[in-house]
Design an enzyme around this catalytic site. Structure first.
Site, PDB file in Angstrom:
ATOM      1  CG  ASP A   1      74.800  31.631  26.384  1.00 59.45           C
ATOM      2  OD1 ASP A   1      74.631  32.506  27.236  1.00 59.45           O
ATOM      3  OD2 ASP A   1      75.907  31.391  25.859  1.00 59.45           O
TER       4      ASP A   1
ATOM      5  CG  HIS B   1      71.492  34.506  33.635  1.00 60.05           C
ATOM      6  ND1 HIS B   1      72.341  34.655  34.698  1.00 60.05           N
ATOM      7  CD2 HIS B   1      71.646  33.240  33.206  1.00 60.05           C
ATOM      8  CE1 HIS B   1      72.981  33.517  34.908  1.00 60.05           C
ATOM      9  NE2 HIS B   1      72.577  32.643  34.009  1.00 60.05           N
TER      10      HIS B   1
HETATM   11  P1  IMP Z   1      85.609  32.984  30.867  1.00 61.10           P
HETATM   12  O1  IMP Z   1      84.919  32.161  31.878  1.00 61.10           O
HETATM   13  O2  IMP Z   1      84.984  34.344  30.690  1.00 61.10           O
HETATM   14  O3  IMP Z   1      87.085  33.056  31.057  1.00 61.10           O
HETATM   15  O4  IMP Z   1      85.391  32.240  29.462  1.00 61.10           O
HETATM   16  C1  IMP Z   1      85.860  30.922  29.262  1.00 61.10           C
HETATM   17  C2  IMP Z   1      84.971  30.180  28.271  1.00 61.10           C
HETATM   18  O5  IMP Z   1      83.663  30.049  28.809  1.00 61.10           O
HETATM   19  C3  IMP Z   1      84.798  30.909  26.935  1.00 61.10           C
HETATM   20  O6  IMP Z   1      84.612  29.930  25.912  1.00 61.10           O
HETATM   21  C4  IMP Z   1      83.501  31.677  27.123  1.00 61.10           C
HETATM   22  O7  IMP Z   1      82.858  31.967  25.903  1.00 61.10           O
HETATM   23  C5  IMP Z   1      82.708  30.682  27.951  1.00 61.10           C
HETATM   24  N1  IMP Z   1      81.707  31.326  28.801  1.00 61.10           N
HETATM   25  C6  IMP Z   1      81.902  31.951  29.988  1.00 61.10           C
HETATM   26  N2  IMP Z   1      80.722  32.419  30.467  1.00 61.10           N
HETATM   27  C7  IMP Z   1      79.778  32.065  29.597  1.00 61.10           C
HETATM   28  C8  IMP Z   1      78.356  32.221  29.564  1.00 61.10           C
HETATM   29  O8  IMP Z   1      77.709  32.760  30.458  1.00 61.10           O
HETATM   30  N3  IMP Z   1      77.714  31.708  28.478  1.00 61.10           N
HETATM   31  C9  IMP Z   1      78.375  31.061  27.499  1.00 61.10           C
HETATM   32  N4  IMP Z   1      79.692  30.881  27.485  1.00 61.10           N
HETATM   33  C10 IMP Z   1      80.394  31.375  28.531  1.00 61.10           C
HETATM   34 MG    MG Z   2      73.962  33.633  28.804  1.00 61.99          MG
END
Ligand code: IMP
Ligand code: MG
Length: 338
Positions: free
Chosen positions: A12, A41
């Site tokens: 982000d 995004h």
């Molecule tokens: P997962 O990849 O969805 O299993 O999430 C694992 C960790 O990565 C969690 O803390 C999510 O909040 C973080 N996370 C996954 N994708 C994003 C993203 O695009 N932006 C911010 N955090 C993310």
């Molecule tokens: Mg994002």
């Protein structure tokens, strides 16, 4: 040559906006997305805003060919909805080896208390699908009839563009500290999201890379669990107006001030050649929509100069508003060939 855009904190950082700006400004012949649909995004161009999870953020330039690399994963549904929403049918192509997430992996992830509550997963099925791929049980884009017309050998295509002297951009997802290998394990995502991981997902070697652009926001945010050095109380973040919500999950993001130590290490491990700072206007209101460095408020310039002298990598792209073109581009001034 290949330019890579990578996130430097916890995701982000505004990579989508920077990729959209770079496609509009540089007109790369192609842009390749890596990563998966857990990443959201936000792209704003000419007053319209899109929230995308798999279509490359470079879609705002209608001349740029859009590719999804073999290491990426998507669901058919998210892909087709986004193709419709962005109007890119006919110029978006997937590698046959893109992994396909189904309802099954989403359900498995949602039922996984550890992932949901301890890690704070976005619950999009990405981790389970990636695990299945490692076990060689995941179906790939080439197994889906409805995707047949969109398949192309992405690594060969990228190399052929580069060998003709054209520019290609590789878009990363999340940020350095969410990397499966280099982040704050176990509070990380299910892939290596650093520059080397992006290359591996695109499928080309490092000799093709020209620039590694690392994107930092003017403050740090994190969603989900895991340490966040210098984290501000919610009340303090409110006072400073630093209130953000997740693009995919809508969760409120945790906030800390810009962190030089995290930035330095991320620059080192990613081999970053340029730094982009986004949301400068969130720290300095008068910076909003400014497109020339000389017109920035003095205190914003001082802040940028201080960071650049500490990080020792040129700050070349500065985001000053949600619009893709609300970006100060200092690449030529700083001796970088565009
Ligand atoms: P997962 O990849 O969805 O299993 O999430 C694992 C960790 O990565 C969690 O803390 C999510 O909040 C973080 N996370 C996954 N994708 C994003 C993203 O695009 N932006 C911010 N955090 C993310
Ligand atoms: Mg994002």
């Amino acid at each position: 040559m290949l330019d890579i855009v990578v996130g430097g904190f916890f995701g982000d950082e505004g990579k989508g906006k920077i990729c959209s700006f770079l496609s509009l400004r540089d007109s790369p012949v192609a842009a390749v997305r890596t990563g998966s649909i857990n990443a959201g995004h936000t792209v704003t161009h000419e007053g319209r805003s899109w929230k995308i999870r798999i279509v490359p953020s470079a879609f705002t330039n209608s001349k740029t060919e859009l590719l999804i690399g073999p290491g990426a994963l998507t669901s058919v549904e998210v892909l087709s909805n986004e193709i419709e929403g962005t109007g890119v049918a006919g110029r978006i192509f997937l590698d046959p080896h893109v992994g396909i997430i189904t309802k099954e992996e989403v359900e498995q992830e949602r039922a996984d208390d550890y992932l949901i509550n301890k890690i704070g997963s976005t619950a999009q099925g990405v981790g389970y699908a990636e695990a299945k791929r490692v076990l060689r049980k995941l179906r790939l884009a080439e197994d889906y009839n409805e995707l047949k017309g969109m398949l192309v050998d992405v690594p060969s295509r990228v190399i052929s563009h580069i060998e003709k002297g054209s520019k290609v951009m590789a878009e990363g997802t999340q940020g350095h500290y969410l990397s499966l290998y280099h982040g704050s394990y176990p509070f990380v995502t299910s892939r290596n999201v650093t520059a080397s991981g992006i290359l591996s997902e695109v499928g080309v070697g490092p000799k093709y890379v020209k620039e590694v652009i690392i994107v930092f926001k003017s403050f740090v945010t994190r969603v989900g669990q895991g340490e966040l050095p210098g984290e501000l109380e919610e009340e303090k973040a409110d006072q400073l107006g630093l209130i953000e919500r997740g693009t995919v999950t809508g969760r409120r993001r945790r906030v800390s001030p810009f962190n030089l130590d995290l930035a330095r290490k991320a620059i080192q491990l990613n081999g970053a050649t340029q730094v982009s700072i986004t949301k400068l206007d969130w720290l300095f209101k008068e910076a909003y929509n400014v497109k020339e460095y000389s017109k920035l408020p003095q205190e914003a310039k001082r802040w940028l100069d201080e960071i650049e002298s500490q990080l020792k990598v040129p700050i070349t792209l500065i985001g000053t508003g949600e619009e893709s073109m609300s970006t100060i581009d200092l690449r030529r001034e700083k001796g970088i060939e565009v």
